[in-house]
Write a protein that holds these residues in place. Sequence first.
Motif, mmCIF file in Angstrom:
data_model
loop_
_atom_site.group_PDB
_atom_site.id
_atom_site.type_symbol
_atom_site.label_atom_id
_atom_site.label_comp_id
_atom_site.label_asym_id
_atom_site.label_seq_id
_atom_site.Cartn_x
_atom_site.Cartn_y
_atom_site.Cartn_z
ATOM 1 N N LEU A 33 0.936 -1.226 -0.153
ATOM 2 C CA LEU A 33 0.214 -0.164 0.184
ATOM 3 C C LEU A 33 0.496 0.790 0.341
ATOM 4 O O LEU A 33 0.231 2.375 -0.738
ATOM 5 C CB LEU A 33 -1.071 -0.542 1.220
ATOM 6 N N LYS A 34 2.102 1.507 0.635
ATOM 7 C CA LYS A 34 2.793 2.358 0.913
ATOM 8 C C LYS A 34 3.979 2.525 -0.217
ATOM 9 O O LYS A 34 3.862 3.967 -0.278
ATOM 10 C CB LYS A 34 3.316 2.871 1.987
ATOM 11 N N SER A 35 3.812 1.553 -1.102
ATOM 12 C CA SER A 35 4.961 1.886 -2.381
ATOM 13 C C SER A 35 3.450 2.111 -3.417
ATOM 14 O O SER A 35 4.481 2.570 -4.565
ATOM 15 C CB SER A 35 5.849 0.640 -2.695
ATOM 16 N N ASP A 36 1.972 2.273 -3.198
ATOM 17 C CA ASP A 36 1.237 2.775 -4.440
ATOM 18 C C ASP A 36 1.459 4.123 -4.928
ATOM 19 O O ASP A 36 1.196 4.225 -3.566
ATOM 20 C CB ASP A 36 0.468 1.271 -4.818
ATOM 21 N N ILE A 37 1.335 4.858 -5.519
ATOM 22 C CA ILE A 37 1.049 5.970 -5.698
ATOM 23 C C ILE A 37 -0.301 6.021 -5.477
ATOM 24 O O ILE A 37 -0.810 7.570 -4.589
ATOM 25 C CB ILE A 37 1.515 6.633 -7.107
ATOM 26 N N LYS A 38 -1.316 5.208 -5.610
ATOM 27 C CA LYS A 38 -2.535 5.452 -5.163
ATOM 28 C C LYS A 38 -3.390 5.028 -3.892
ATOM 29 O O LYS A 38 -3.861 5.990 -3.539
ATOM 30 C CB LYS A 38 -3.969 4.393 -6.323
ATOM 31 N N THR A 39 -2.476 4.414 -3.041
ATOM 32 C CA THR A 39 -2.898 4.616 -1.810
ATOM 33 C C THR A 39 -1.759 5.135 -0.556
ATOM 34 O O THR A 39 -1.583 5.340 0.280
ATOM 35 C CB THR A 39 -2.723 2.710 -1.732
ATOM 36 N N GLU A 40 -0.497 5.250 -1.538
ATOM 37 C CA GLU A 40 0.465 5.372 -0.799
ATOM 38 C C GLU A 40 0.087 6.921 0.770
ATOM 39 O O GLU A 40 0.420 6.932 1.980
ATOM 40 C CB GLU A 40 2.169 5.783 -0.726
ATOM 41 N N ASP A 41 -0.704 7.325 0.890
ATOM 42 C CA ASP A 41 -0.785 8.674 1.513
ATOM 43 C C ASP A 41 -2.110 7.905 2.804
ATOM 44 O O ASP A 41 -2.540 8.487 3.286
ATOM 45 C CB ASP A 41 -1.194 10.054 1.190
ATOM 46 N N ALA A 58 8.246 -6.806 16.497
ATOM 47 C CA ALA A 58 8.877 -6.082 17.013
ATOM 48 C C ALA A 58 8.768 -4.175 16.576
ATOM 49 O O ALA A 58 8.708 -3.965 15.553
ATOM 50 C CB ALA A 58 10.742 -6.155 17.342
ATOM 51 N N GLU A 59 8.119 -3.222 17.478
ATOM 52 C CA GLU A 59 7.647 -2.335 17.623
ATOM 53 C C GLU A 59 9.158 -1.625 15.849
ATOM 54 O O GLU A 59 8.450 -1.688 14.355
ATOM 55 C CB GLU A 59 7.508 -0.787 18.393
ATOM 56 N N LYS A 60 10.023 -1.669 15.652
ATOM 57 C CA LYS A 60 10.920 -1.218 15.580
ATOM 58 C C LYS A 60 11.160 -1.353 13.780
ATOM 59 O O LYS A 60 10.485 -1.055 12.732
ATOM 60 C CB LYS A 60 12.570 -0.817 15.937
ATOM 61 N N ALA A 61 11.251 -3.078 13.917
ATOM 62 C CA ALA A 61 11.646 -3.496 12.449
ATOM 63 C C ALA A 61 9.759 -3.316 11.217
ATOM 64 O O ALA A 61 10.041 -2.996 10.903
ATOM 65 C CB ALA A 61 12.070 -5.376 12.940
ATOM 66 N N VAL A 62 9.479 -3.686 12.281
ATOM 67 C CA VAL A 62 7.643 -3.314 11.372
ATOM 68 C C VAL A 62 8.046 -2.102 11.051
ATOM 69 O O VAL A 62 7.439 -2.018 10.217
ATOM 70 C CB VAL A 62 6.181 -3.702 12.935
ATOM 71 N N LEU A 63 7.821 -0.793 11.680
ATOM 72 C CA LEU A 63 8.064 0.798 11.473
ATOM 73 C C LEU A 63 8.583 0.138 9.595
ATOM 74 O O LEU A 63 8.561 1.540 8.851
ATOM 75 C CB LEU A 63 8.046 1.430 12.251
ATOM 76 N N GLU A 64 9.791 -0.163 10.336
ATOM 77 C CA GLU A 64 10.832 -0.230 9.066
ATOM 78 C C GLU A 64 10.388 -0.456 7.889
ATOM 79 O O GLU A 64 10.462 -0.620 6.945
ATOM 80 C CB GLU A 64 12.838 -0.601 9.474
ATOM 81 N N GLU A 65 10.182 -1.864 8.350
ATOM 82 C CA GLU A 65 9.860 -3.247 7.091
ATOM 83 C C GLU A 65 8.540 -2.203 6.113
ATOM 84 O O GLU A 65 8.696 -2.869 5.223
ATOM 85 C CB GLU A 65 9.847 -4.191 7.820
ATOM 86 N N ALA A 66 7.740 -2.121 7.444
ATOM 87 C CA ALA A 66 6.273 -2.057 6.434
ATOM 88 C C ALA A 66 6.196 -0.428 5.959
ATOM 89 O O ALA A 66 4.850 -0.570 5.412
ATOM 90 C CB ALA A 66 5.324 -2.552 7.745
ATOM 91 N N CYS A 67 6.973 0.119 7.004
ATOM 92 C CA CYS A 67 6.737 1.712 6.305
ATOM 93 C C CYS A 67 5.420 2.007 6.366
ATOM 94 O O CYS A 67 4.957 3.163 6.669
ATOM 95 C CB CYS A 67 6.148 2.206 5.231
ATOM 96 N N ALA A 68 5.035 1.201 8.192
ATOM 97 C CA ALA A 68 3.841 1.715 8.654
ATOM 98 C C ALA A 68 3.625 3.015 9.206
ATOM 99 O O ALA A 68 5.069 3.455 9.519
ATOM 100 C CB ALA A 68 3.185 1.041 9.677
ATOM 101 N N ASP A 69 2.174 3.742 9.743
ATOM 102 C CA ASP A 69 2.145 5.274 9.656
ATOM 103 C C ASP A 69 2.935 5.379 11.975
ATOM 104 O O ASP A 69 3.170 6.126 12.441
ATOM 105 C CB ASP A 69 1.235 5.678 10.303
ATOM 106 N N ASP A 70 2.817 3.657 12.471
ATOM 107 C CA ASP A 70 2.391 4.019 13.440
ATOM 108 C C ASP A 70 2.006 1.931 13.917
ATOM 109 O O ASP A 70 1.956 1.214 12.990
ATOM 110 C CB ASP A 70 1.201 4.668 14.254
#
Length: 120
Positions: A68-76, A87-99
């Motif tokens: 979703l974060k790598s698709d221009i239609k859904t990245e925002d 683990a929080e840090k790994a997930v935020l970095e790997e998934a590019c999640a907002d939280d």
Amino acid sequence: MDKLIHVVEDDEDIRFIVEYILIESGYRVESSATAKEFHTYMARVRPDLILLDVMLPDGNGIELCRDLKSDIKTEDIKIIIMSAHAAEKAVLEEACADDFISKPFDLDYLIDHVKKILPA
């Protein structure tokens, strides 16, 4: 409040509680139990926020988030990952999640994070 949140959670009890508390907080809520249901939903609706479990019966929430974060239609679209295993840090970095919210979580903690990402 017109904000739409989509909950992707395979555990029916957790999904019900999260939906209930979000509706009580004034959000519109829809949900999916599987990655397949989520893809069908996303083909026709655009939520303001996605609460996304990592472990789904037919997919991985980290991969869904990254897609979703790598698709221009859904990245925002804002995405909060929920997991008891990651683990929080790994997930935020790997998934590019907002939280990230670790399970189990306090419902007030959940609402605080949602309001931080998706203010009224």
